[in-house]
Design an enzyme around this catalytic site. Structure first.
Site, mmCIF file in Angstrom:
data_model
loop_
_atom_site.group_PDB
_atom_site.id
_atom_site.type_symbol
_atom_site.label_atom_id
_atom_site.label_comp_id
_atom_site.label_asym_id
_atom_site.label_seq_id
_atom_site.Cartn_x
_atom_site.Cartn_y
_atom_site.Cartn_z
ATOM 1 N N LYS A 100 2.359 11.911 -65.691
ATOM 2 C CA LYS A 100 2.944 11.878 -64.352
ATOM 3 C C LYS A 100 4.421 12.160 -64.475
ATOM 4 O O LYS A 100 5.098 11.555 -65.330
ATOM 5 C CB LYS A 100 2.739 10.475 -63.741
ATOM 6 C CG LYS A 100 3.295 10.340 -62.336
ATOM 7 C CD LYS A 100 2.316 10.837 -61.302
ATOM 8 C CE LYS A 100 2.946 11.098 -59.954
ATOM 9 N NZ LYS A 100 3.550 12.464 -59.839
ATOM 10 N N LYS A 158 6.635 16.096 -67.792
ATOM 11 C CA LYS A 158 7.623 16.748 -66.926
ATOM 12 C C LYS A 158 7.446 18.241 -67.032
ATOM 13 O O LYS A 158 6.921 18.727 -68.044
ATOM 14 C CB LYS A 158 9.043 16.377 -67.396
ATOM 15 C CG LYS A 158 10.090 16.503 -66.330
ATOM 16 C CD LYS A 158 10.198 15.228 -65.526
ATOM 17 C CE LYS A 158 11.189 15.354 -64.410
ATOM 18 N NZ LYS A 158 11.468 14.038 -63.808
ATOM 19 N N ASP A 168 11.327 17.230 -58.346
ATOM 20 C CA ASP A 168 12.534 16.810 -59.065
ATOM 21 C C ASP A 168 13.627 17.728 -58.503
ATOM 22 O O ASP A 168 13.457 18.267 -57.399
ATOM 23 C CB ASP A 168 12.349 16.969 -60.596
ATOM 24 C CG ASP A 168 13.413 16.213 -61.396
ATOM 25 O OD1 ASP A 168 13.267 14.995 -61.594
ATOM 26 O OD2 ASP A 168 14.409 16.822 -61.806
ATOM 27 N N THR A 199 13.200 7.256 -54.263
ATOM 28 C CA THR A 199 14.060 7.223 -55.463
ATOM 29 C C THR A 199 15.427 6.645 -55.093
ATOM 30 O O THR A 199 15.951 5.741 -55.763
ATOM 31 C CB THR A 199 14.207 8.624 -56.084
ATOM 32 O OG1 THR A 199 12.921 9.222 -56.166
ATOM 33 C CG2 THR A 199 14.832 8.552 -57.456
HETATM 34 N N1 GLU Z 1 11.053 13.482 -60.729
HETATM 35 C C1 GLU Z 1 11.017 12.096 -60.378
HETATM 36 C C2 GLU Z 1 11.513 11.256 -61.535
HETATM 37 O O1 GLU Z 1 12.439 11.645 -62.218
HETATM 38 C C3 GLU Z 1 9.691 11.647 -59.794
HETATM 39 C C4 GLU Z 1 8.469 11.976 -60.560
HETATM 40 C C5 GLU Z 1 7.158 11.678 -59.815
HETATM 41 O O2 GLU Z 1 7.183 11.223 -58.676
HETATM 42 O O3 GLU Z 1 6.117 11.935 -60.430
HETATM 43 O O4 GLU Z 1 11.053 10.170 -61.790
#
Ligand code: GLU
Length: 446
Positions: free
Chosen positions: A91, A127, A167, A211
């Site tokens: 994830k 990622k 992201d 976030t």
């Molecule tokens: N890109 C975000 C992070 O740095 C969220 C990743 C997600 O929701 O899977 O955590």
């Protein structure tokens, strides 16, 4: 100084991953904390858990060809690094930015494993992204890029396999085009394959805000642990993207005064308090640069260049990008009376900056703890998709608040247990590592 047992692991990571400086930095920051855990659980060293975590389970690199509005062909590079699936399906987000390369994706994926472990949700870490630059591209160009990107990525993802999200450079619009192409190629309406979806088609309330909100809540908890709060505190939030906007919104709801934000072109200082509605209009609707902000706010100033960290504040939230807050910036913040820092971005503070904060007794919340609210709410989105349910904003926000309070408590208590009271870096790294390591030991050598 690295523990003498750990130094050889780190040297080996540098040797095996040449030139990937951000990845080396992220690994070093974690392994630096792990000496006491290896002493407590000899089995982790025997089973070579650190070495295994530092070698991603799978790294996918692919060509992404697309055609612009003038008929010119472009070739970008796509990545998905599936780092660890001990706690659940991989994830983590996708980043579209010209700075993206394998080392950046690996550092982000590595951080994600630990961050996701801290949430207590059943998610592993990964990622992805591309060096595609969405800036200045039309909607149709972004759509064609996303379709080409997904034409390869679809083979690697899925509800039980790997669940990407947004992201930097990937928001609701991009997730829409990616989901559309996934649905078309697979002939499956598989909501659980991506998170950050639109509210009309499987997305969860609060995911957009999560976030930034979570980072502000983490700051609230760090202050509460020191028997103080955000009321009337002056805050500076770098960035003006999704994380920054909602961090500012939540800080203001909690009674703080946010006086500055930024983008890659400069810094806005608004002594009357940042107008979030205006910021949202400029960034989310007009997709324009931040200098437009001062056209509507007579007291605000916009400065090109210079550092946002020169604006005096009690609380600093770096919410832009990696290594944006240096040792020099940290000294400036400390001299100006800063008492707490919560990282909304991933690894925005350099190792030197972190040292300065720790030496000065500043409460420092590392990104893998402080910004975990985004991915935690992605896991709540997966939960709603799996049960074909839809929760209210209030209920979901309540869950986010509980999760952030829980992460803060876990990091705080773990730091104390392992002899580094008040050190959230040590607390986060050890608590997360223990969770992942126990699962890896249970699964045997795979
Ligand atoms: N890109 C975000 C992070 O740095 C969220 C990743 C997600 O929701 O899977 O955590």
């Amino acid at each position: 100084m690295l523990d003498e047992k750990i130094e050889p692991f780190y040297d080996e990571v540098v040797r095996r991953n040449p030139g990937e400086v951000e990845y080396h930095q992220a690994v070093r920051e974690v392994v630096d904390s792990l000496g006491p855990v290896l002493a407590k659980h000899p089995r982790f060293a025997e089973r070579k858990i650190i070495e295994r975590i530092c070698e991603p389970e799978r790294q996918i690199i692919f060509r992404v060809p697309w055609i612009d509005d003038d008929g010119e062909v472009h070739i970008n590079r796509g990545y998905r690094v599936e780092v660890n699936s001990a706690l659940g399906p991989y994830k983590g987000g996708l980043r579209f930015h010209p700075s993206v390369n394998l080392g950046i994706v690996k550092f982000l994926g590595f951080e994600q494993v630990f961050k996701n472990a801290l949430t207590g949700m059943p998610i592993g870490g990964g990622k992805g992204g591309s060096d595609f630059d969405p800036k200045g591209r039309s909607d149709d160009e972004v759509m064609r890029f996303c379709q080409s990107f997904m034409t390869e990525l679809y083979r690697h993802i899925g509800e039980y396999t790997d669940v990407p999200a947004g992201d930097v450079g990937v928001g609701g619009r991009e997730i829409g085009y990616l989901f559309g192409q996934y649905k078309r190629i697979t002939n499956r309406y598989e909501s659980g394959a991506l998170t950050g979806k639109g509210l009309e088609w499987g997305g969860a309330l609060v995911r957009t805000e999560a976030t930034g909100y979570g980072t502000a809540l983490f700051a609230r908890e760090m202050l509460a642990a020191r028997e103080t709060d955000l009321e009337g505190r002056t805050c500076v939030v770098s960035g003006s993207g999704n994380v920054a906007i909602y961090a500012i919104e939540k800080l203001q709801q909690l009674g703080a005064e946010v006086v500055a934000c930024s983008d890659s072109n400069g810094v806005v200082h608004d002594p009357d308090g940042v107008d979030v509605a205006l910021l949202k209009r400029i960034k989310e609707v007009e997709r324009a640069r931040l200098d437009r902000y001062v056209e509507h706010r007579p007291a605000a100033t916009h400065r090109r260049g210079g550092s946002i960290w020169e604006v005096p504040c009690h609380i600093a939230l770096p919410c832009a990008t990696q290594n944006e807050l240096t040792g020099h910036d940290a000294k400036t913040l400390v001299d100006n009376g800063c008492i707490a820092v919560a990282e909304g971005a991933n690894m925005p503070t350099t190792p030197e900056g972190i040292r300065v904060f720790h030496d000065a007794g500043v409460a420092f919340g590392p990104g893998k703890a402080a910004n975990a609210g985004g991915v935690a709410t992605s896991a709540l989105e997966m939960q709603q998709n799996a049960s074909r349910d839809r929760w209210t904003f209030e209920h979901t926000e309540g869950r986010l608040d509980e999760i952030m309070t829980g992460i803060h408590g876990l990091c705080f208590e773990t730091a104390e247990e392992f002899g580094s009271p008040g050190n959230y870096v040590v607390g986060a790294n050890i608590a997360a590592f223990e969770r992942v390591a126990h699962a890896m030991v249970a699964f045997g050598l795979i």
